[in-house]
Enzyme design. Structure first.
Site, PDB file in Angstrom:
ATOM      1  N   ASP A 326      73.680  94.077  96.842  1.00 15.03           N
ATOM      2  CA  ASP A 326      72.528  93.439  96.213  1.00 15.03           C
ATOM      3  C   ASP A 326      71.225  94.208  96.410  1.00 15.03           C
ATOM      4  O   ASP A 326      70.305  94.067  95.602  1.00 15.03           O
ATOM      5  CB  ASP A 326      72.401  92.007  96.725  1.00 15.03           C
ATOM      6  CG  ASP A 326      73.503  91.112  96.170  1.00 15.03           C
ATOM      7  OD1 ASP A 326      73.802  91.231  94.976  1.00 15.03           O
ATOM      8  OD2 ASP A 326      74.083  90.322  96.920  1.00 15.03           O
ATOM      9  N   TYR A 410      73.726  83.503  93.300  1.00 12.56           N
ATOM     10  CA  TYR A 410      73.330  83.266  94.694  1.00 12.56           C
ATOM     11  C   TYR A 410      71.824  83.406  94.892  1.00 12.56           C
ATOM     12  O   TYR A 410      71.156  84.202  94.226  1.00 12.56           O
ATOM     13  CB  TYR A 410      74.025  84.255  95.637  1.00 12.56           C
ATOM     14  CG  TYR A 410      75.297  83.736  96.260  1.00 12.56           C
ATOM     15  CD1 TYR A 410      75.285  82.665  97.141  1.00 12.56           C
ATOM     16  CD2 TYR A 410      76.516  84.321  95.976  1.00 12.56           C
ATOM     17  CE1 TYR A 410      76.451  82.192  97.718  1.00 12.56           C
ATOM     18  CE2 TYR A 410      77.696  83.854  96.547  1.00 12.56           C
ATOM     19  CZ  TYR A 410      77.655  82.790  97.412  1.00 12.56           C
ATOM     20  OH  TYR A 410      78.807  82.314  97.984  1.00 12.56           O
TER      21      TYR A 410
END
Length: 732
Positions: A326, A410
Site C-alpha cells: 500500500d 480498507y
C-alpha cells in the site's frame, strides 16, 4: 528559521512546487508528454543537516550559518507508445536546475495515482472483451457495475508490461444512494488492463466453488448465470441500515476550556510539553516526524512508517496475485483522508495540509490530511500510602499526530503518540471492509470465512514496517543492542535456590535481522555508546517494545514471499543511507523480488563502530546516487516489522471493528528519574458522580490526593481495610 528563509525541513511552498514543475516541463517542451506522479521536498543529506540542527538547538543560528539548499524530488513518467519511462530527479530550487536524474529500468514500474485509478472503470466498460465476459452473468434488475482498481500483484511473467487489475462488483442502484455497499455483490471475473495502451488484455475467470473442488474455475454454462438471487444487503451508511441507530448513547465531549497545550508554527515546528519536532508529509509515507527532541535533547532523527503488504492466502489462480503494497504501489500519503472536525479526532484540533502533484504537475491542495491533538491516556502513574491512605494520581496525556488513508476497501489509521514520560508510540489501526469474493451458495472454504450468502472473505495478513533513525542524545553516536533475560542453573555457589536470572547483551555490529523471542524477553535497545546515566552507569538508551507477531506465511520460495523479504523477520538493522526509506525497495508495483529493500541493504555488509560514530563511505559519498562502498562503517537504522494474521470473522462484516497494534519507544536510563514527576495531579472538575438513581453530583476539591481522602471518608477508598488495620497496629 532565519531572515525569512525556510527551515531546511519545511515542506515545499506552492511557489517552490510550481518552480520544480516548470523546470521539468521546460526540459521536454511540448513535444513529449510528461505525466507527473510526485513533487515533494528532497530532504537534505544527514551530513549537511546535522550541523544546522546542532546550531539550532544551541541557539547559535544566524543568517550566516551554513544551511542545506532547497531541493525538490520530482517523479514523473514520459509517455511513449511502447512503454512509460519512470524518471526520478532532484531539482535545485536555489539554482533553478536539475542536479540529478535517473530513469528506472524497463520493468521497474511506478506506483499508481488517484488519477490512474479513476480511469480504471472507463477502460473496462468500454472493452468488448470485458462486455463479452459480463455476458456470462445476469444481474438483478436495477443493479449497476462498479470496479475497484487494484495493483496487479506479483507478476507471473518477467516480461509483463505495466498492468492493473480490477475487482468487479455490482451495486443496487434502486436504492438511489451513492453509498450503497457494492462489496455485498462480487462478480467472479477480474479484468486485466495494459496501462500503456489503456486496453483490457484479458479477463480472468474466478473459481467460486468450495475449497474441496480444486483450483480451477467452473466451466462456463450454456445460459448466463443468475447472480445475487439470495444475497443480502451489506449496508453501513446509517440511513440505509435495516435497524435504527442507538438512541441511548449520550454525548461524551472532549473539552479543553483553556485551549490546547501545544503550538504549531507555519514552518512545521511542533512543540508540546517538553517535546519538539518537525512535521513533514510525503506522498508515499504520509506524516513523518523529523528531529524529535525532549528538553532540547535529540531522541530520533526521523520516524516514519515505511511499508504495508497484504498477501492473501487463497491459492486458486488468479488470487495468488492478490498482494498489495500500500505504500509502494499507491502511497498512503496520496490516499490520505481529508479529516473532519469532531469525527476523526476530538478536542482542540490542528489540521496539517499538504500539496500533491496533479497529472500536469500542478500543486493540488490536500486539506486536513494530518490531525494533531491531545487525548487522555488513562493513569500515567499512581501510588497510595497504605498507612495514611493518601494517594497521588497523575493522568497520562498523549499528543497525537494522526493520519488515515483509504485504499479501496480498507482504512488504515496511523499515529505517532508522544507522552508525558518521554515515550513515543507508533500506532497502527486497521478498519474498513474486508476484501471479498464470490462463492457458490451452500459452499464453504478453508481459504476464508463466509460473511453472508455468496460472500467469502479470504484469509490474509497485514504486515507493516516502520523506520526508526535514532539520535539518542546525539545525532552522531548511536548503536543497536539486543538484550535478553536468561534463567540460570542452580549452583551452590552462585544460585543456591534457583531464582537467579541474568541479563545478557549483544551489540549489533553489522547489518542483520532480529527475530522476536518472548521466552527470552528479547528487547532491542537504541543506545548512545558514549554517554552514560549518572545514576545507573548504563548507556543512555531507548528500548523498543514491539509485538512479537507472526511473519509472512507464504512459502519462502514463492513470489509473494520473495517480493516481501522484509516480512520474514521481526526487525532489521541496516546502515544509514540518505533517501533510503523503503523497507521493500522503491519499486514494489508488479515486482517479483524485493529489490533495494532491507534484504539488499543487509547483503551489502555494512558494519557499525563500537562507539556508534558514523563514517562516510570510501568514495566520500552518502547520498542516494552515491552509496558508500560495500562493507563500510555506518550508523544504524532500525526497521521493526509487525503484522496481524487476519482470518476473518462474521463480526468483520460489513465494516470491520478496528484492530490495533503499537510499537513503544520508551526511555531506558535516558533520564535520572521518572521524567513525569512534575506532571500535576489535578482533579478533573468536569467529572461527576453517577448515583444509582441516575442523578449526578460533583465534588469541589482540586487535587486527586484530597479526592482519595474523601473517598475514604465515604467508605469508598480501595485501601480502607489495610489502612485501618495498620493504624490500629501502630496505636497499639
Amino acid at each position: 528559521m532565519t531572515a525569512g528563509r525556510p527551515h531546511p525541513l519545511t515542506q515545499l511552498s506552492v511557489q517552490e512546487f510550481t518552480k520544480a514543475r516548470d523546470i521539468i516541463v521546460k526540459l521536454y517542451g511540448s513535444s513529449q508528454p510528461v505525466y507527473f506522479q510526485q513533487i515533494s521536498l528532497q530532504e537534505p543529506s544527514k551530513e549537511s543537516l546535522i550541523p544546522y540542527l546542532e546550531a539550532e538547538h544551541a541557539g547559535t543560528l544566524t543568517a550566516e550559518t551554513p544551511r542545506p539548499g532547497r531541493h525538490a524530488r520530482v517523479e514523473y513518467s514520459i509517455i511513449k507508445a511502447e512503454r512509460h519511462e519512470a524518471v526520478r530527479c532532484v531539482v535545485d530550487l536555489d539554482a533553478s536546475k536539475v542536479v540529478s536524474s535517473d530513469t528506472a529500468s524497463a520493468h521497474s514500474f511506478p506506483y499508481y495515482t488517484a488519477d490512474d485509478f479513476s480511469q480504471c472503470l472507463d477502460c473496462c466498460v468500454s472493452s468488448d472483451m470485458f462486455k463479452e465476459a459480463m455476458s456470462e452473468f445476469a444481474l438483478p434488475e436495477g443493479f449497476e457495475l462498479t470496479i475497484d482498481p487494484w495493483p496487479y500483484g506479483g507478476s507471473d511473467n518477467e516480461d509483463d508490461p505495466r498492468y492493473m487489475q480490477g475487482l468487479v462488483f455490482a451495486r443496487d442502484a434502486r436504492k438511489n444512494h451513492p453509498d450503497t455497499n457494492h462489496y455485498g455483490y462480487p462478480i467472479p471475473i477480474i479484468p486485466v488492463i495494459d496501462w500503456v495502451t489503456k486496453k483490457v488484455v484479458r479477463v480472468d475467470r474466478l473459481p467460486t466453488w468450495g475449497s474441496d473442488h480444486g483450483l480451477e474455475p467452473a466451466p462456463r454454462g450454456d445460459e448466463p448465470k443468475k447472480l445475487f438471487q439470495n444475497s443480502k444487503p451489506a449496508e453501513w451508511v446509517p440511513e440505509l441500515l435495516e435497524q435504527p441507530v442507538r438512541a441511548d448513547l449520550k454525548p461524551l465531549n472532549v473539552v479543553q476550556p483553556e485551549g490546547p497545550s501545544f503550538t504549531v508554527r507555519p514552518d512545521g515546528l511542533v512543540e508540546w510539553q517538553k517535546w519538539r519536532f518537525r512535521l513533514g508529509f510525503t506522498p508515499r509515507e504520509g506524516a513523518v516526524l523529523h528531529d524529535v527532541c525532549y528538553q532540547n535533547r535529540p531522541v530520533f532523527y526521523r520516524l516514519s512508517f515505511s511499508e504495508l503488504t497484504v498477501p492473501y492466502g487463497d491459492p486458486r489462480p488468479p488470487f495468488h496475485r492478490k498482494q498489495a503494497f500500500d505504500f509502494g504501489d499507491v502511497g498512503v500519503g496520496r490516499a490520505a483522508n481529508n479529516l473532519t472536525l469532531g469525527c476523526d479526532c476530538l478536542g482542540a484540533i490542528h489540521y496539517f495540509d499538504a500539496l500533491l502533484a496533479g497529472p500536469d504537475g500542478s500543486p493540488t491542495p490536500a486539506k486536513s490530511v494530518v490531525c494533531l491533538h491531545e487525548q487522555d491516556g488513562g493513569i500515567l502513574w499512581k501510588h497510595t500510602n497504605f498507612r495514611t491512605n493518601n494517594a497521588i494520581v497523575v493522568r497520562s496525556r498523549e499528543f497525537v499526530v494522526q493520519f488515515i488513508c483509504t485504499l479501496a476497501n480498507y482504512e488504515y489509521i496511523f499515529a505517532f503518540k508522544l507522552d508525558l514520560a518521554g515515550g513515543v508510540t507508533l500506532e497502527t489501526r486497521a478498519t474498513g471492509m474486508v476484501s471479498v469474493v464470490a462463492i457458490d451458495e451452500g459452499k464453504t472454504s478453508k481459504y476464508g470465512n463466509l460473511m453472508s450468502p455468496g460472500i467469502l472473505a479470504q484469509n490474509h495478513q497485514h504486515i507493516f514496517a516502520a523506520r526508526i533513525d535514532p539520535a539518542i542524545d546525539s545525532y552522531r553516536d548511536n548503536r543497536v543492542v539486543v538484550e535478553e533475560s536468561h534463567g540460570v542453573k542452580m549452583s551452590p555457589e552462585t544460585n543456591p535456590y534457583g531464582n537467579l536470572y541474568e541479563v545478557r547483551r549483544r551489540v549489533v555490529d553489522k547489518a542483520s535481522h532480529i527475530d522476536a523471542e518472548p521466552r527470552l524477553n528479547r528487547t532491542i535497545k537504541l543506545e548512545n555508546p558514549n554517554k552514560k546515566n549518572s545514576i545507573s552507569g548504563k548507556n543512555l538508551a531507548y528500548k523498543v517494545v514491539a509485538p512479537p507477531t507472526q511473519m509472512i506465511l507464504a512459502d519462502e520460495e514463492s513470489i509473494q514471499s520473495q517480493r516481501a523479504l522484509f516480512a520474514q523477520h521481526n526487525a532489521w538493522v541496516t546502515g544509514y543511507r540518505d533517501g533510503e526509506f523503503w523497507v521493500a525497495g522503491e519499486f514494489t508495483n508488479q515486482s517479483r523480488v524485493e529489490a533495494g529493500g532491507v534484504g539488499d541493504m543487509v547483503r551489502r555488509g555494512d558494519w557499525f563502530t563500537e562507539d556508534g560514530t558514523p563514517t562516510k563511505g570510501t568514495d566520500g559519498s552518502s547520498g542516494v546516487n552515491g552509496h558508500a562502498s560495500h562493507g563500510t562503517k555506518s550508523s544504524p537504522v532500525l526497521w521493526p516489522v509487525y503484522s496481524f494474521t487476519h482470518n476473518p470473522r462474521v463480526e468483520d462484516w460489513p465494516v470491520m471493528p478496528m484492530e490495533m497494534y503499537q510499537i513503544h519507544l520508551r526511555p531506558a536510563d535516558f533520564f535520572e528519574a521518572n521524567p513525569s514527576l512534575d506532571v500535576p495531579s489535578k482533579k478533573n472538575e468536569a467529572s461527576v458522580l453517577v448515583r444509582c438513581c441516575g442523578s449526578n453530583g460533583s465534588g469541589n476539591d482540586d487535587s486527586c490526593s484530597s479526592l482519595q481522602k474523601d473517598a475514604a471518608v465515604h467508605g469508598q477508598g480501595t485501601n480502607n481495610g489495610v489502612a485501618a488495620q495498620t493504624a490500629g497496629a501502630q496505636v497499639a
